[in-house]
Design a protein around this motif. Structure first.
Motif, PDB file in Angstrom:
ATOM      1  N   ASN A  29       0.809  -1.222   0.000  1.00  0.00           N
ATOM      2  CA  ASN A  29       0.000   0.000   0.000  1.00  0.00           C
ATOM      3  C   ASN A  29       0.840   1.270   0.000  1.00  0.00           C
ATOM      4  OD1 ASN A  29       0.881   0.034   2.604  1.00  0.00           O
ATOM      5  ND2 ASN A  29      -1.123  -0.247   3.549  1.00  0.00           N
ATOM      6  N   TYR A  31       3.133   1.666  -2.539  1.00  0.00           N
ATOM      7  CA  TYR A  31       3.656   1.679  -3.898  1.00  0.00           C
ATOM      8  C   TYR A  31       2.561   1.920  -4.914  1.00  0.00           C
ATOM      9  CZ  TYR A  31       8.245  -0.049  -2.549  1.00  0.00           C
ATOM     10  OH  TYR A  31       9.496  -0.165  -2.013  1.00  0.00           O
ATOM     11  N   ASN A  32       2.920   2.693  -5.946  1.00  0.00           N
ATOM     12  CA  ASN A  32       2.071   2.767  -7.126  1.00  0.00           C
ATOM     13  C   ASN A  32       2.222   1.469  -7.913  1.00  0.00           C
ATOM     14  OD1 ASN A  32       1.605   5.633  -6.645  1.00  0.00           O
ATOM     15  ND2 ASN A  32       3.720   5.896  -7.343  1.00  0.00           N
ATOM     16  N   GLU A  51      -2.251   5.003  -8.203  1.00  0.00           N
ATOM     17  CA  GLU A  51      -1.365   5.539  -7.187  1.00  0.00           C
ATOM     18  C   GLU A  51      -1.672   4.946  -5.827  1.00  0.00           C
ATOM     19  OE1 GLU A  51      -1.022   9.760  -7.176  1.00  0.00           O
ATOM     20  OE2 GLU A  51      -1.097   9.909  -9.368  1.00  0.00           O
ATOM     21  N   TRP A  52      -0.650   4.997  -4.957  1.00  0.00           N
ATOM     22  CA  TRP A  52      -0.869   4.470  -3.606  1.00  0.00           C
ATOM     23  C   TRP A  52      -1.568   5.471  -2.708  1.00  0.00           C
ATOM     24  CZ3 TRP A  52       1.746   6.300   0.896  1.00  0.00           C
ATOM     25  CH2 TRP A  52       2.742   7.260   0.663  1.00  0.00           C
ATOM     26  N   ASP A  55      -5.596   6.462  -4.578  1.00  0.00           N
ATOM     27  CA  ASP A  55      -6.007   5.572  -5.677  1.00  0.00           C
ATOM     28  C   ASP A  55      -6.278   6.330  -6.973  1.00  0.00           C
ATOM     29  OD1 ASP A  55      -7.854   3.065  -3.724  1.00  0.00           O
ATOM     30  OD2 ASP A  55      -5.722   3.478  -3.967  1.00  0.00           O
ATOM     31  N   ARG A  71      -7.056  -1.716  -7.151  1.00  0.00           N
ATOM     32  CA  ARG A  71      -6.165  -2.421  -6.239  1.00  0.00           C
ATOM     33  C   ARG A  71      -6.922  -2.836  -4.997  1.00  0.00           C
ATOM     34  NH1 ARG A  71      -1.395   1.400  -5.267  1.00  0.00           N
ATOM     35  NH2 ARG A  71      -0.772  -0.178  -3.747  1.00  0.00           N
ATOM     36  N   ASN A  73      -5.543  -3.504  -1.370  1.00  0.00           N
ATOM     37  CA  ASN A  73      -4.335  -3.503  -0.536  1.00  0.00           C
ATOM     38  C   ASN A  73      -4.335  -4.648   0.466  1.00  0.00           C
ATOM     39  OD1 ASN A  73      -3.213  -1.259  -1.815  1.00  0.00           O
ATOM     40  ND2 ASN A  73      -4.252   0.179  -0.448  1.00  0.00           N
ATOM     41  N   SER A  76      -2.839  -7.329  -1.339  1.00  0.00           N
ATOM     42  CA  SER A  76      -1.586  -6.973  -2.041  1.00  0.00           C
ATOM     43  C   SER A  76      -1.683  -7.309  -3.525  1.00  0.00           C
ATOM     44  CB  SER A  76      -0.374  -7.700  -1.418  1.00  0.00           C
ATOM     45  OG  SER A  76      -0.168  -7.281  -0.089  1.00  0.00           O
ATOM     46  N   ARG A  99       7.585   4.005  -6.415  1.00  0.00           N
ATOM     47  CA  ARG A  99       7.086   5.024  -5.500  1.00  0.00           C
ATOM     48  C   ARG A  99       6.645   6.277  -6.243  1.00  0.00           C
ATOM     49  NH1 ARG A  99       8.017   4.583  -0.163  1.00  0.00           N
ATOM     50  NH2 ARG A  99       6.364   6.149  -0.137  1.00  0.00           N
TER      51      ARG A  99
END
Length: 121
Positions: A29, A31-32, A51-52, A55, A71, A73, A76, A99
């Motif tokens: 969560n 990392y992009n 994006e982390w 979103d 995603r 999270n 993962s 990142r």
């Protein structure tokens, strides 16, 4: 860091596929996640990213409105929902993590093995 893509296959034009990117060995969560695709003899092409923070999503113009990146999270895992597929979408699809969102594949230190998508006309 390990990334494992899955969900590729053979589909007719107009069909749908959902790709998955399962990550391990990192704080997912933070990392992009980006999706790229590659056909033989060509460079890896940016497709979409999430994006982390917040979103936020990004798409290459050729897939905007047809593809959707998301995603989970807790798992993962990132996903690429691909609808209204075209023969031009045929490629091996890869996910990468970073990142900083970048559309240059050189900016991603970690890649999975890829999953092949073939769209027949």
């Amino acid at each position: 860091v390990q990334l494992v893509e899955s969900g590729g296959g053979l589909v007719q034009a107009g069909g749908s596929l959902r790709l998955s990117c399962a990550a391990s060995g990192l704080v997912f969560n933070a990392y992009n996640v980006a999706w790229f695709r590659q056909i033989p003899g060509k460079e890896r092409e940016f497709v979409a990213a999430i994006e982390w923070i917040g979103d936020a999503t990004h798409y290459v113009d050729s897939v905007r409105g047809r593809f959707s990146v998301s995603r989970d999270n807790a798992k993962s895992t990132a996903y690429l929902q691909m609808n209204s597929l075209k023969p031009d979408d045929t490629a091996v699809y890869f996910c990468g993590v970073n990142r900083i969102i970048r559309r240059d594949p050189a900016g991603y230190p970690y890649w999975g093995q890829g999953t092949r998508v073939t769209v027949s006309s």
